[in-house]
Write an enzyme that holds these catalytic residues in place. Structure first.
Site, short mmCIF file in Angstrom:
data_model
loop_
_atom_site.label_atom_id
_atom_site.label_comp_id
_atom_site.label_asym_id
_atom_site.label_seq_id
_atom_site.Cartn_x
_atom_site.Cartn_y
_atom_site.Cartn_z
CB CYS A 7 -17.34 3.91 45.91
SG CYS A 7 -16.03 3.13 44.93
CG HIS A 25 -19.44 0.45 43.79
ND1 HIS A 25 -19.13 1.78 43.97
CD2 HIS A 25 -20.65 0.27 44.38
CE1 HIS A 25 -20.11 2.37 44.64
NE2 HIS A 25 -21.04 1.47 44.91
CG ASN A 63 -24.33 1.61 46.59
OD1 ASN A 63 -23.18 2.03 46.61
ND2 ASN A 63 -24.92 1.26 45.47
#
Length: 343
Positions: free
Chosen positions: A139, A283, A305
């Site tokens: 990520c 994250h 995202n």
């Protein structure tokens, strides 16, 4: 009532109850099978399938219960519906590393006043389509490239998709970097590596494959870095300040760290997330705007995202805005560690 009639009454209710239970079970099985087909979920054996089915049903019931409350957000099934909280937490916990502090950090000054009421960089041609990190804890690389793509597009007028795989493979301890491929990383570390590398290659020249291989590969040096993608420096926004955060976000998209391991985040479908989602950062994502939803009467941050367009609002989530969340740290800790590159 005669003994026979009483017995008939008991047996009838038992049979109706059994039919109802079986009907629910069959309905769940049909929905579960459709979910596995939609997301390409495969199982090694019936035992694994049964375990995932049990977790899916539990999430299905939870989704229905939460949505019945008519909150500011809704939940729905996605590719994580077969995971319980422990599974999802384990999947996330290798994706974001604690920050390093052995190089200079730069801070943005607050400039409040004259800011637009809302900003959405996705409408300004500086945000690439939603990507998918797959089964790799990368990520941090997607957050990094997203911020670089925004800065580059604003400066040059051209939108380019930069290579996450180059960061996953090359921004490692063995190649002069500090990140850990599919086992986590930090956006500031990646900005620093791009500075030393004099830029980053295009996605098309160094395509992403770790989502399926689940690991980093050898660092390739055959691709050519994009002219103008070199980072001059990067800015760490003052922590826990909505004013600083929005001031920076009005200039360009921002790389941010959040806590994403809570069930509401895992199963988020739409709306503005106002549930308690914590501040244990795990994250990396990209803040791409802010605004107000008049139908809900709430301000929000819009966040991109890297879990594909099948998650959330076509790959995005709106987090409730303001320093009144989590004692000033922002919803899901979004105000704690935010940064952006200067190209």
């Amino acid at each position: 009532m005669s003994a026979f009639a009483f017995l008939f009454f008991i047996l009838s209710n038992f049979l109706l109850s059994s039919i109802g239970v079986n009907s629910y079970a069959e309905s769940y099985e049909r929905l579960f099978d459709a979910w596995t087909t939609e997301h390409g979920i495969q199982f090694s054996d019936h035992t694994q399938k049964g375990a995932v089915f049990e977790k899916w049903v539990d999430n299905h019931i939870y989704i229905k219960r939460v949505n019945a409350l008519n909150l500011t957000y809704t939940l729905g099934h996605n590719r994580f519906s077969g995971m319980d909280s422990a599974d999802f937490g384990n999947w996330l916990n290798r994706a974001y590393s604690p920050p390093h502090t052995d190089y200079i950090k730069y801070y943005v000054e607050v400039r409040v006043g004259g800011l637009p009421e809302s900003v959405d960089w996705t409408e300004k041609g500086v945000v690439t389509p939603v990507k998918d990190q797959g089964q790799c804890g990368s990520c941090w690389s997607f957050s990094t490239t997203g911020a670089l793509e925004g800065a580059y597009a604003i400066k040059t007028g051209e939108l380019a998709s930069f290579s996450e795989q180059q960061l996953v493979d090359c921004d490692t301890l063995g190649n002069g970097g500090k990140d850990h491929g599919c086992n986590g990383g930090l956006m500031d570390n990646a900005f620093h590596w791009i500075m030393k590398n004099d830029g980053l290659c295009l996605e098309t020249d160094y395509p992403y494959v770790s989502g399926s291989t689940k690991t980093a590969g050898p660092c390739k040096t055959s691709c050519k870095v994009v002219q103008g993608s070199d980072i001059e420096t990067f800015v760490d926004i003052k922590a826990n300040s909505d004013e600083d955060f929005v001031t920076a976000l009005a200039r360009q998209p921002i790389a941010v760290a959040i806590e994403a391991d809570q069930r509401e985040f895992q199963l988020y479908k739409s709306g503005i997330l106002t549930s308690n989602c914590g501040t244990n950062l795990d994250h990396g994502v990209l803040a791409v705007g802010y605004g107000t939803d008049t139908s809900l009467g709430l301000e929000y941050y819009k966040v991109k995202n890297s879990w594909s367009e099948t998650w959330g609002e076509a790959g995005y989530i709106r987090l409730a805005r303001g320093s009144n969340y989590n004692a000033g740290k922002g919803q899901c800790g979004i105000l704690m560690e935010a940064s952006y590159p200067v190209v």
